[in-house]
Design an enzyme around this catalytic site. Structure first.
Site, PDB file in Angstrom:
ATOM      1  CG  HIS A   1       2.556   2.234  -4.066  1.00 41.10           C
ATOM      2  ND1 HIS A   1       2.519   2.005  -2.703  1.00 41.10           N
ATOM      3  CD2 HIS A   1       2.852   3.553  -4.214  1.00 41.10           C
ATOM      4  CE1 HIS A   1       2.786   3.121  -2.063  1.00 41.10           C
ATOM      5  NE2 HIS A   1       2.982   4.089  -2.949  1.00 41.10           N
TER       6      HIS A   1
ATOM      7  CG  HIS B   1       3.040   7.675  -1.312  1.00 40.65           C
ATOM      8  ND1 HIS B   1       3.839   6.668  -1.821  1.00 40.65           N
ATOM      9  CD2 HIS B   1       3.910   8.681  -0.986  1.00 40.65           C
ATOM     10  CE1 HIS B   1       5.110   7.041  -1.803  1.00 40.65           C
ATOM     11  NE2 HIS B   1       5.174   8.258  -1.315  1.00 40.65           N
TER      12      HIS B   1
ATOM     13  CB  CYS C   1      -0.185   2.032  -0.553  1.00 44.94           C
ATOM     14  SG  CYS C   1      -0.633   0.506  -1.417  1.00 44.94           S
TER      15      CYS C   1
END
Length: 386
Positions: free
Chosen positions: A350, A362, A302
């Site tokens: 994240h 993402h 991420c």
């Protein structure tokens, strides 16, 4: 030195997951039972349970006409694929958190190693300054000793009174006074240089002691972080093993959902050239696989995706999601613009890039691909870096 957090199979993930699922079916997975008629599965030890299942499924009031049994009744039905995928994503989120913690520990170790290097460099500079100061002390002390020796051996004081007492005339007095002024000036310079050398030596000694102390602290901290990294790596590896087992339970539709790159959102207009370049870069790699610790250009985790995307815009941002969550300018949720970094969970584990209309691009997690998705739950903040 960049270290990967996990050795991954370089083959296509969907194929690996499908093989694992087929292997599970060959060992007794009952999901394929649903494709056979009742008369082929109601036999042997399964007869009683199968009959109960069929009766339960087709039972109707006594006064009603009998309802025909379905051609493919759900005998011994397994948990739904969506449940398996939810479980997979739950395990994956935990693994991603461990991966981010591991990367943060690596950053901490790298920082401590940098502190150790800097402290050792300052220690060497301080010791060199100390050696130079000691050499200056020895040199200036010779000059001071000369003046002291002249005064002691001649029995005369270096002042104008001595010049007056030993002179034969007024002119002689003036000549001697002028010479004494020069001698006094030189003597003061020598004393001043000697004092400066002594002070420099003392300061260098203190600096060396401080640098040595900081170097030892950085060395000890690096040793602790190295041990911590090993522990974190073990936990991450175990979590990934659990994740691989869960991957074997995913259905074809689950795997297809993982490979979906999300809806077509049309043109995206960011407020500035750098943000636009970063958004365009992130959107250009949709479909690229997730990879633990990967920073592109072919696979990403991420924070690796957001770091890579902004590097395409000429902007360097930190490596991990937790570090990125303190970089740039904080932005409230109602002021989000395309290009802003959006963060999730507490502590942050994240990150995605906002692209407008409540959507982000993402790299979700292992087994998944870079995709467009709505902002997920447990939103924790946003930062603007361009």
């Amino acid at each position: 030195m960049r270290r990967r957090t996990l050795e991954r199979d370089e083959g296509p993930r969907p194929h690996a997951v499908q093989c694992a699922r087929q292997a599970a079916e060959s060992k007794g997975d009952t999901r394929d039972v649903q494709s056979h008629p009742v008369k082929r599965v109601v036999s042997g030890a399964l007869a009683a349970s199968a009959v109960i299942a069929v009766v339960t499924f087709t039972q109707s009031p006594a006064t009603a006409a009998p309802t025909p049994a379905p051609q493919n009744p759900p005998v011994l039905q397994q948990p739904s694929g969506s449940d398996a995928l939810d479980k997979y994503r739950e395990l994956a989120a935990q693994a991603e958190k461990l991966n981010e913690e591991y990367l943060s520990a690596e950053e901490d170790l790298k920082a401590k190693e940098g502190e150790l290097h800097q402290a050792n460099k300052e220690l060497e500079n301080a010791r060199q300054a100390q050696r130079q100061a000691m050499a200056d002390i020895d040199r200036y002390r010779v000059d001071v000793d000369k003046f002291a020796g002249v005064s002691f051996t001649s029995g005369a004081q270096l002042n104008k009174l001595s010049a007056l007492l030993t002179g034969d005339s007024a002119q002689d007095f003036l000549d001697r006074s002028s010479a004494l002024d020069i001698l006094a000036t030189d003597k003061n310079k020598a004393l001043s240089k000697l004092q400066g050398a002594v002070d420099a030596a003392s300061s260098a000694e203190k600096q060396a002691a401080d640098a040595q102390r900081r170097a030892q602290q950085a060395k000890d901290a690096a040793a602790r972080l190295t041990a911590d990294l090993e522990s974190r790596k073990e936990r991450l590896d175990q979590q990934v093993e659990d994740l691989a087992e869960q991957a074997g339970l995913l259905s074809d539709s689950d795997v297809a959902a993982q490979q979906d790159t999300g809806p077509d959102v049309g043109p995206i207009s960011a407020p500035g050239a750098a943000a636009q370049a970063a958004v365009d870069a992130a959107m250009s790699v949709r479909g690229s696989p997730y990879g633990w610790g990967d920073t592109g250009p072919n696979s990403f985790d991420c924070s690796g995706l957001t770091q890579w995307a902004y590097s395409q815009a000429g902007i360097s941002i930190p490596r991990t999601s937790s570090s990125q969550s303190t970089y740039g300018q904080a932005v409230s949720r109602d002021q989000l613009q395309p290009g802003d970094l959006v963060f999730f969970y507490s502590p942050v584990s994240h990150v995605g890039m906002y692209i407008g209309n409540g959507m982000m691009v993402h790299a979700p997690t292992e087994g998944d691909v870079v995709k467009v998705s709505p902002l997920q739950d447990e939103y924790s903040g946003a930062r603007r870096v361009a």
